[in-house]
Design an enzyme around this catalytic site. Structure first.
Site, PDB file in Angstrom:
ATOM      1  N   HIS A 212       0.904  -1.258  -0.187  1.00  0.00           N
ATOM      2  CA  HIS A 212       0.225   0.075   0.337  1.00  0.00           C
ATOM      3  C   HIS A 212       0.684   1.439   0.233  1.00  0.00           C
ATOM      4  CE1 HIS A 212       0.474  -0.487   4.253  1.00  0.00           C
ATOM      5  NE2 HIS A 212      -0.629  -1.451   4.530  1.00  0.00           N
ATOM      6  N   ASP A 269      -7.674  -3.936   0.664  1.00  0.00           N
ATOM      7  CA  ASP A 269      -6.750  -3.779   2.426  1.00  0.00           C
ATOM      8  C   ASP A 269      -8.194  -3.602   2.802  1.00  0.00           C
ATOM      9  OD1 ASP A 269      -5.215  -3.927   4.161  1.00  0.00           O
ATOM     10  OD2 ASP A 269      -4.814  -1.519   4.153  1.00  0.00           O
TER      11      ASP A 269
END
Length: 385
Positions: A212, A269
């Site tokens: 991320h 996520d």
């Protein structure tokens, strides 16, 4: 067997009008343009709607009120939500927990992977993370990547550990990268205090992902470029991006796509609140409050806690990529199909609507709402019902 015709195909190879595709079992048998061949099986008229390959999520923690850390039943419940939103292949991500708990989780995912081809294996986002960049991971369970700990986790996964996020500045990290790569595990740089040089050394040693991008790591400084610059300028590295409007500003996301064309993988996520209303949830061992669709760790003093995953689904990321970031449909779809498939080494079977590829497809409206989903040739539902 299924024939979908009259579609506006979009994948990493481009847009094709009046497209048809024939599924035979779990694979694509044939494709074409114009009038489809005569066929006695199921026929689906796409009526000019978008038809994309099934989405591939490299990094997800749950949905539908269920967390991937809570066992196979919870995993299957959460996956049903994401599949209805177009994600046909998933890597099961786990947060930091005690080693014995992670071993049990990995063994359960290994069994699930063997009986469900839509599950691609597991991703350990912990426990080998920097305490300063722990994000929504319990600091009590963070460890340095010692050889015994790394070996325990590799053994527990029994060949199904796909990737592991590592703070590459930790003691033992270089040896861990070597051991993981020998075991066929992708190493992702993330939750890290690493500077640019440390990240470069990790990529040279075999790390190939950035977990991320921008989140739980140093940002870009004009005298301290950090791991983001190291990843974006390295053609060997795929950068995960959470495109929910919270984790990364759209203008910054646009810069990431420009800096690393063909190497940005959209991920969710997502945690248990994906597909659910606001409220109190769990992420691993920690409590999370979701307000306005934004998940944050609960804070005893009432202050805003760390962002704790997302409530995103990949169809939402696709719509935002096109409508807000301004990507072409081809590039946006590639970022959640062929790019993640390539990062996993699966781009010869996933990520395109071509003969020989998996019979995974998502039929979408003009404004990127999911109408129907097929995975391995079977209809698996839609976000609308």
């Amino acid at each position: 067997m299924t024939l979908i015709h009259g579609a506006r195909k979009v994948d990493a190879a481009g847009v094709v009008e009046d497209f048809w595709v024939h599924f035979d079992g779990d694979a694509i048998a044939a494709t074409g343009v114009g009038a489809p061949p005569s066929y006695s099986g199921e026929r689906v008229d796409a009526a000019g709607r978008w038809l994309a390959p099934g989405f591939v999520d490299l990094h997800c923690h749950g949905a539908g009120g269920a967390s991937f850390d809570d066992g196979v039943d919870a995993i299957e419940r959460a996956l049903a939500v994401h599949r209805a939103h177009g994600t046909t292949r998933s890597v099961i991500s786990l947060v930091a927990n005690p080693l014995e708990d992670l071993e049990s989780s990995l063994a359960g995912i290994a069994e699930l992977t063997r009986r469900d081809p839509l599950v691609l294996g597991s991703h350990l986002e912990g426990p080998f993370l920097a305490a300063e960049r722990k994000g929504a991971h319990n600091p009590a369970y963070l460890l340095a990547p010692s050889p015994p700990a790394v070996d325990r986790l590799i053994r527990a996964a029994d060949g199904t550990l796909r990737q592991l996020t590592l703070a590459v500045e930790l003691p033992g990290a270089p040896a861990a990268i070597t051991r993981l790569r020998e075991a066929g595990v992708l190493v992702a740089v993330g939750h890290t205090e690493a500077d640019e040089m440390q990240a470069q050394r990790a990529f040279d040693a075999g790390a190939s992902l950035l977990t991320h991008v921008f989140n739980a790591m140093r940002g870009i400084g004009h005298r301290d470029p950090g791991p983001v610059v190291a990843a974006l300028q390295d053609e060997r590295v795929t950068a995960e991006l959470i495109l929910d409007g919270v984790h990364v500003h759209p203008d910054v996301a646009r810069l990431v796509f420009r800096a690393a064309p063909g190497r940005v993988a959209l991920i969710t996520d997502a945690m248990a609140a994906a597909g659910e209303p606001d409220g109190r949830y769990r992420l691993g061992s920690l409590d999370v409050d979701v307000t306005g669709g934004v998940a944050r760790l609960c804070s005893p003093d009432g202050a805003l806690g760390s962002i704790a995953g997302s409530t995103l689904t990949l169809d939402g990321a696709l719509a935002r990529a096109v409508d807000i970031v301004g990507l072409s449909p081809t590039d946006a779809v590639a970022a959640l199909t062929l790019v993640p498939a390539r990062a996993l080494g699966l781009d010869s079977s996933l990520g395109l609507l071509e003969p020989g590829y998996a019979a995974d497809a998502v039929l979408l409206s003009a404004d990127w709402l999911v109408d129907e989903v097929w995975a391995a040739g079977r209809r698996v539902g839609s976000a609308l019902g």
